[in-house]
Each structure stands twice: as structure tokens, then as C-alpha cells.
Motif scaffolding. Structure first.
Motif, mmCIF file in Angstrom:
data_model
loop_
_atom_site.group_PDB
_atom_site.id
_atom_site.type_symbol
_atom_site.label_atom_id
_atom_site.label_comp_id
_atom_site.label_asym_id
_atom_site.label_seq_id
_atom_site.Cartn_x
_atom_site.Cartn_y
_atom_site.Cartn_z
ATOM 1 N N THR A 13 -5.281 -10.669 22.783
ATOM 2 C CA THR A 13 -4.430 -9.550 22.409
ATOM 3 C C THR A 13 -4.571 -9.249 20.918
ATOM 4 O OG1 THR A 13 -2.829 -10.074 24.125
ATOM 5 C CG2 THR A 13 -2.045 -8.733 22.319
ATOM 6 N N VAL A 14 -4.627 -7.959 20.598
ATOM 7 C CA VAL A 14 -4.736 -7.501 19.218
ATOM 8 C C VAL A 14 -3.425 -6.824 18.841
ATOM 9 C CG1 VAL A 14 -5.987 -5.989 17.634
ATOM 10 C CG2 VAL A 14 -7.212 -7.151 19.481
ATOM 11 N N ARG A 15 -2.846 -7.252 17.738
ATOM 12 C CA ARG A 15 -1.599 -6.663 17.250
ATOM 13 C C ARG A 15 -1.850 -6.010 15.894
ATOM 14 N NH1 ARG A 15 -0.582 -11.576 19.431
ATOM 15 N NH2 ARG A 15 0.796 -11.573 21.238
ATOM 16 N N LEU A 16 -1.250 -4.847 15.704
ATOM 17 C CA LEU A 16 -1.374 -4.114 14.446
ATOM 18 C C LEU A 16 -0.007 -3.640 13.986
ATOM 19 C CD1 LEU A 16 -4.252 -1.601 15.230
ATOM 20 C CD2 LEU A 16 -4.445 -3.758 14.029
ATOM 21 N N ILE A 17 0.149 -3.573 12.676
ATOM 22 C CA ILE A 17 1.348 -2.973 12.093
ATOM 23 C C ILE A 17 0.879 -1.984 11.025
ATOM 24 C CG2 ILE A 17 3.512 -3.356 10.873
ATOM 25 C CD1 ILE A 17 3.544 -6.173 12.110
ATOM 26 N N PRO A 18 0.606 -0.732 11.434
ATOM 27 C CA PRO A 18 0.268 0.294 10.457
ATOM 28 C C PRO A 18 1.527 0.793 9.739
ATOM 29 C CG PRO A 18 -0.667 0.790 12.617
ATOM 30 C CD PRO A 18 0.346 -0.293 12.797
ATOM 31 N N VAL A 19 1.393 1.078 8.454
ATOM 32 C CA VAL A 19 2.510 1.574 7.648
ATOM 33 C C VAL A 19 2.087 2.899 7.016
ATOM 34 C CG1 VAL A 19 4.055 1.098 5.709
ATOM 35 C CG2 VAL A 19 3.269 -0.784 7.171
ATOM 36 N N PHE A 20 2.912 3.917 7.230
ATOM 37 C CA PHE A 20 2.667 5.259 6.710
ATOM 38 C C PHE A 20 3.766 5.613 5.717
ATOM 39 C CE2 PHE A 20 0.815 5.100 10.896
ATOM 40 C CZ PHE A 20 -0.350 5.846 10.800
ATOM 41 N N GLU A 21 3.389 6.257 4.650
ATOM 42 C CA GLU A 21 4.350 6.723 3.644
ATOM 43 C C GLU A 21 4.186 8.233 3.504
ATOM 44 O OE1 GLU A 21 7.385 6.202 0.804
ATOM 45 O OE2 GLU A 21 6.445 4.613 1.951
ATOM 46 N N ALA A 22 5.253 8.981 3.810
ATOM 47 C CA ALA A 22 5.213 10.440 3.718
ATOM 48 C C ALA A 22 5.426 10.891 2.275
ATOM 49 C CB ALA A 22 6.287 11.059 4.600
ATOM 50 N N LYS A 23 4.822 12.014 1.944
ATOM 51 C CA LYS A 23 5.116 12.648 0.663
ATOM 52 C C LYS A 23 6.581 13.086 0.677
ATOM 53 C CE LYS A 23 0.515 14.534 -0.156
ATOM 54 N NZ LYS A 23 -0.313 15.760 -0.151
ATOM 55 N N PRO A 24 7.216 13.130 -0.493
ATOM 56 C CA PRO A 24 8.612 13.581 -0.530
ATOM 57 C C PRO A 24 8.765 14.952 0.130
ATOM 58 C CG PRO A 24 7.970 12.674 -2.649
ATOM 59 C CD PRO A 24 6.716 12.761 -1.819
ATOM 60 N N GLY A 25 9.752 15.059 1.004
ATOM 61 C CA GLY A 25 10.025 16.312 1.690
ATOM 62 C C GLY A 25 9.236 16.522 2.973
ATOM 63 N N PHE A 26 8.311 15.614 3.293
ATOM 64 C CA PHE A 26 7.479 15.778 4.486
ATOM 65 C C PHE A 26 7.733 14.706 5.543
ATOM 66 C CE2 PHE A 26 5.168 18.125 1.266
ATOM 67 C CZ PHE A 26 4.897 19.311 1.940
ATOM 68 N N GLU A 27 8.837 13.972 5.396
ATOM 69 C CA GLU A 27 9.102 12.890 6.338
ATOM 70 C C GLU A 27 9.362 13.401 7.758
ATOM 71 O OE1 GLU A 27 12.544 13.803 3.688
ATOM 72 O OE2 GLU A 27 10.581 12.984 3.273
ATOM 73 N N HIS A 28 9.956 14.568 7.899
ATOM 74 C CA HIS A 28 10.229 15.085 9.249
ATOM 75 C C HIS A 28 8.936 15.487 9.956
ATOM 76 C CE1 HIS A 28 14.507 14.824 8.703
ATOM 77 N NE2 HIS A 28 14.416 15.500 7.573
ATOM 78 N N GLU A 29 8.016 16.083 9.210
ATOM 79 C CA GLU A 29 6.732 16.458 9.797
ATOM 80 C C GLU A 29 5.953 15.225 10.235
ATOM 81 O OE1 GLU A 29 8.040 17.687 7.048
ATOM 82 O OE2 GLU A 29 7.857 19.872 7.084
ATOM 83 N N LEU A 30 5.910 14.202 9.375
ATOM 84 C CA LEU A 30 5.192 12.983 9.721
ATOM 85 C C LEU A 30 5.862 12.278 10.901
ATOM 86 C CD1 LEU A 30 2.837 11.119 9.201
ATOM 87 C CD2 LEU A 30 4.224 9.941 7.475
ATOM 88 N N ALA A 31 7.180 12.240 10.926
ATOM 89 C CA ALA A 31 7.903 11.617 12.040
ATOM 90 C C ALA A 31 7.567 12.312 13.354
ATOM 91 C CB ALA A 31 9.407 11.659 11.787
#
Length: 106
Positions: A13-31
Motif C-alpha cells: 500500500t502507498v500512502r500520500l499526504i499532499p499539502v496545498f496552499e492557496a493564494k490569499p483570497g483563492f481558498e474557495h476556488e481551490l477547495a
């Protein structure tokens, strides 16, 4: 006879934990993009778990937890069009490069 539980992760089994950081004001689009990716990726061959989390202390930070049956399944997933489309659409909203952690059990 084996002690493995059907559907349980195996030693490959392969496990990953990717972490994304949105630009300010763009968190809803990224979500929205991440939630769409989650819905489709859960149906990909070899996907055992695919969950998107937001960080309660940092609303621009999103963490995924992915679990795949094998590296081959993960590689196949990463070449699918919906993954490529996600990265193309998300790129303008990202504050920094994606970080990916690969946890191993101890």
C-alpha cells in the motif's frame, strides 16, 4: 491461509499526504477543485482512500490523505485526465509548490 482482511491495506500500500496552499483570497476556488478531484479520484482503480481536509488554523491550507493499493495504481491515477485537468486549473490559485509527504508505518 492468510490473516489479511479483505479490503485492508497490504504491505505494498502507498500512502500520500499532499499539502496545498492557496493564494490569499483563492481558498474557495481551490477547495472546490479539490472536492471535485476527490469525488472522481475515489472511483479510480486501486484507490483505497482519498480525503480532502482543510486546516482549521490556516484556511488557505488543504491536506489530502491518499491510500493506493500499489505504486502502479498511484502512477496510473496520476496520468489520468482528471488529475492533469485539476493541476492545470489549480495552478493559478496555488501560493507555492505542492508538498507531498509519504508516511511509512513504524
Amino acid at each position: 491461509m492468510t490473516d489479511a482482511t479483505p479490503g485492508a491495506p497490504s504491505s505494498t500500500t502507498v500512502r500520500l499526504i499532499p499539502v496545498f496552499e492557496a493564494k490569499p483570497g483563492f481558498e474557495h476556488e481551490l477547495a472546490r477543485l479539490l472536492n471535485d478531484l476527490q469525488a472522481v479520484s475515489r472511483r479510480d482503480a486501486g484507490c483505497l482512500e482519498y480525503r480532502v481536509f482543510s486546516d482549521s488554523g490556516s484556511p488557505r491550507t488543504f491536506v489530502l490523505y491518499e491510500e493506493w493499493t500499489s505504486i502502479a495504481a498511484l502512477d496510473f491515477h496520476n496520468e489520468l485526465q482528471h488529475v492533469k485537468d485539476f493541476f492545470a486549473a489549480a495552478e493559478p490559485f496555488l501560493a507555492e509548490d505542492l508538498k507531498v509527504f509519504r508516511p511509512v508505518g513504524r
